[in-house]
Motif scaffolding. Sequence first.
Motif, PDB file in Angstrom:
ATOM      1  N   PRO A   2     -39.482  38.254  44.035  1.00  0.00           N
ATOM      2  CA  PRO A   2     -40.587  37.387  43.597  1.00  0.00           C
ATOM      3  C   PRO A   2     -41.179  36.572  44.760  1.00  0.00           C
ATOM      4  N   THR A   3     -42.495  36.410  44.766  1.00  0.00           N
ATOM      5  CA  THR A   3     -43.156  35.598  45.790  1.00  0.00           C
ATOM      6  C   THR A   3     -43.925  34.444  45.135  1.00  0.00           C
ATOM      7  N   PHE A   4     -44.169  33.399  45.909  1.00  0.00           N
ATOM      8  CA  PHE A   4     -44.716  32.150  45.368  1.00  0.00           C
ATOM      9  C   PHE A   4     -45.727  31.530  46.313  1.00  0.00           C
ATOM     10  N   GLU A   5     -46.655  30.763  45.733  1.00  0.00           N
ATOM     11  CA  GLU A   5     -47.619  30.025  46.560  1.00  0.00           C
ATOM     12  C   GLU A   5     -47.191  28.580  46.762  1.00  0.00           C
ATOM     13  N   GLU A   6     -46.330  28.112  45.850  1.00  0.00           N
ATOM     14  CA  GLU A   6     -45.787  26.777  46.077  1.00  0.00           C
ATOM     15  C   GLU A   6     -44.299  26.762  45.763  1.00  0.00           C
ATOM     16  N   ALA A   7     -43.662  25.729  46.267  1.00  0.00           N
ATOM     17  CA  ALA A   7     -42.211  25.630  46.096  1.00  0.00           C
ATOM     18  C   ALA A   7     -41.866  24.214  45.672  1.00  0.00           C
ATOM     19  N   TYR A   8     -40.793  24.112  44.939  1.00  0.00           N
ATOM     20  CA  TYR A   8     -40.345  22.800  44.477  1.00  0.00           C
ATOM     21  C   TYR A   8     -39.457  22.156  45.536  1.00  0.00           C
ATOM     22  N   TYR A   9     -39.842  20.963  45.944  1.00  0.00           N
ATOM     23  CA  TYR A   9     -39.080  20.221  46.948  1.00  0.00           C
ATOM     24  C   TYR A   9     -38.296  19.139  46.223  1.00  0.00           C
ATOM     25  N   ILE A 146     -49.409  24.522  32.546  1.00  0.00           N
ATOM     26  CA  ILE A 146     -50.726  23.920  32.275  1.00  0.00           C
ATOM     27  C   ILE A 146     -51.212  23.123  33.492  1.00  0.00           C
ATOM     28  N   ASN A 147     -50.301  22.609  34.281  1.00  0.00           N
ATOM     29  CA  ASN A 147     -50.706  21.843  35.460  1.00  0.00           C
ATOM     30  C   ASN A 147     -51.327  22.719  36.549  1.00  0.00           C
ATOM     31  N   ARG A 148     -50.994  24.002  36.534  1.00  0.00           N
ATOM     32  CA  ARG A 148     -51.503  24.917  37.567  1.00  0.00           C
ATOM     33  C   ARG A 148     -52.641  25.774  37.039  1.00  0.00           C
ATOM     34  N   LEU A 149     -52.957  25.605  35.761  1.00  0.00           N
ATOM     35  CA  LEU A 149     -53.885  26.513  35.082  1.00  0.00           C
ATOM     36  C   LEU A 149     -55.247  26.571  35.763  1.00  0.00           C
ATOM     37  N   LEU A 150     -55.834  25.409  36.057  1.00  0.00           N
ATOM     38  CA  LEU A 150     -57.198  25.412  36.559  1.00  0.00           C
ATOM     39  C   LEU A 150     -57.309  26.042  37.944  1.00  0.00           C
ATOM     40  N   SER A 151     -56.297  25.782  38.787  1.00  0.00           N
ATOM     41  CA  SER A 151     -56.376  26.356  40.136  1.00  0.00           C
ATOM     42  C   SER A 151     -56.146  27.870  40.113  1.00  0.00           C
ATOM     43  N   SER A 153     -57.100  29.809  37.387  1.00  0.00           N
ATOM     44  CA  SER A 153     -57.825  30.385  36.255  1.00  0.00           C
ATOM     45  C   SER A 153     -58.540  31.684  36.637  1.00  0.00           C
ATOM     46  N   GLY A 154     -59.023  31.758  37.875  1.00  0.00           N
ATOM     47  CA  GLY A 154     -59.716  32.967  38.319  1.00  0.00           C
ATOM     48  C   GLY A 154     -58.875  34.216  38.093  1.00  0.00           C
ATOM     49  N   GLU A 155     -57.590  34.089  38.359  1.00  0.00           N
ATOM     50  CA  GLU A 155     -56.662  35.225  38.212  1.00  0.00           C
ATOM     51  C   GLU A 155     -56.462  35.615  36.753  1.00  0.00           C
ATOM     52  N   PHE A 156     -56.607  34.616  35.863  1.00  0.00           N
ATOM     53  CA  PHE A 156     -56.140  34.828  34.495  1.00  0.00           C
ATOM     54  C   PHE A 156     -57.237  35.128  33.478  1.00  0.00           C
ATOM     55  N   ILE A 157     -58.507  34.895  33.851  1.00  0.00           N
ATOM     56  CA  ILE A 157     -59.572  35.128  32.869  1.00  0.00           C
ATOM     57  C   ILE A 157     -59.553  36.593  32.418  1.00  0.00           C
ATOM     58  N   ASP A 158     -59.689  36.782  31.104  1.00  0.00           N
ATOM     59  CA  ASP A 158     -59.635  38.113  30.465  1.00  0.00           C
ATOM     60  C   ASP A 158     -58.244  38.743  30.492  1.00  0.00           C
ATOM     61  N   ASN A 197     -57.220  14.605  31.260  1.00  0.00           N
ATOM     62  CA  ASN A 197     -58.106  15.652  31.782  1.00  0.00           C
ATOM     63  C   ASN A 197     -58.045  16.917  30.938  1.00  0.00           C
ATOM     64  N   PHE A 198     -59.245  17.415  30.560  1.00  0.00           N
ATOM     65  CA  PHE A 198     -59.320  18.639  29.778  1.00  0.00           C
ATOM     66  C   PHE A 198     -58.728  19.808  30.568  1.00  0.00           C
ATOM     67  N   LYS A 199     -57.877  20.620  29.890  1.00  0.00           N
ATOM     68  CA  LYS A 199     -57.326  21.814  30.546  1.00  0.00           C
ATOM     69  C   LYS A 199     -57.817  23.083  29.862  1.00  0.00           C
ATOM     70  N   PHE A 200     -57.647  23.153  28.550  1.00  0.00           N
ATOM     71  CA  PHE A 200     -58.154  24.314  27.805  1.00  0.00           C
ATOM     72  C   PHE A 200     -58.180  23.978  26.319  1.00  0.00           C
ATOM     73  N   SER A 201     -58.852  24.848  25.563  1.00  0.00           N
ATOM     74  CA  SER A 201     -58.896  24.633  24.115  1.00  0.00           C
ATOM     75  C   SER A 201     -58.553  25.931  23.392  1.00  0.00           C
ATOM     76  N   ILE A 202     -58.170  25.769  22.130  1.00  0.00           N
ATOM     77  CA  ILE A 202     -57.904  26.932  21.271  1.00  0.00           C
ATOM     78  C   ILE A 202     -58.751  26.742  20.029  1.00  0.00           C
ATOM     79  N   GLN A 203     -59.467  27.776  19.628  1.00  0.00           N
ATOM     80  CA  GLN A 203     -60.267  27.676  18.410  1.00  0.00           C
ATOM     81  C   GLN A 203     -59.562  28.423  17.280  1.00  0.00           C
ATOM     82  N   LEU A 204     -59.315  27.709  16.178  1.00  0.00           N
ATOM     83  CA  LEU A 204     -58.649  28.355  15.042  1.00  0.00           C
ATOM     84  C   LEU A 204     -59.679  28.744  13.992  1.00  0.00           C
ATOM     85  N   SER A 205     -59.546  29.939  13.478  1.00  0.00           N
ATOM     86  CA  SER A 205     -60.426  30.393  12.402  1.00  0.00           C
ATOM     87  C   SER A 205     -59.965  29.747  11.098  1.00  0.00           C
TER      88      SER A 205
END
Length: 250
Positions: A2-9, A146-151, A153-158, A197-205
Amino acid sequence: MPTFEEAYYKIENKNIEIKDYIDKIHYEKIYCPECLTAPLHIVRKQNVCPYYASNSKQEHLEDCQHYEDYITKKNLNKLIESKNNEDEKRLEFLIDNNLQRAINLLIREETKRNNTVESFISNTTKNQLKASLNEYKYESIPRVSINRLLSKSGEFIDNYIIIWGNANVESKDYDRINSTTGKKFKIRKLIFRVKGNFKFSIQLSENQIKHYKELPQNSMNNGFAVFGLVKSNKGFLELKILTTVHLQYL
Ligand SMILES: [Zn+2]
């Protein structure tokens, strides 16, 4: 590996991006940002951007997404689109177990914070997981905090992913009119925020509203894990869920 862009210090209880990594300070003191357990090291190679890596999958906690191999996007989509009963069962198995593992990590974090003995819940789930593992092969569904979602998001759309973490969840109902039939219907929006801060929403039918169990009022900072398809609506992230079963709270 596994590879990572950040690490926990651990010493400062925060994540370190590659650009902020300093050998003298961080060497042998960084860990997987998800399970906080597997040691990471920096890999520097010619003509490749540096990255973090762990030595092996087995060094991660069993509940960490890096412990197992990932299901490919193609195979996951195939299962979602399939009408075959076996495929449906396997899909539910994967989603259930992946959500449960994310919830287990949240429980672990919480028990650590509260300084109590490890919760018995995680042990019970582990046993359940082992029992059901005989039936289907477990694979990781990509998971993002959720804390990393916005940065990211490009990878995850669709893509179908799991979003997890702690958030304030606001629930709002709206009346809508079907433009073709003129019939009124209701939708509910769940808005996930971190520190306001807004992160994402879910719409329920309308049908999903019936099955959705509202959180107690004024409950803040809810631990959650949810599986769905990430969409961008005018720059705001929306998660489309197949069923309310795929939205779990701690
Ligand atoms: Zn890990």
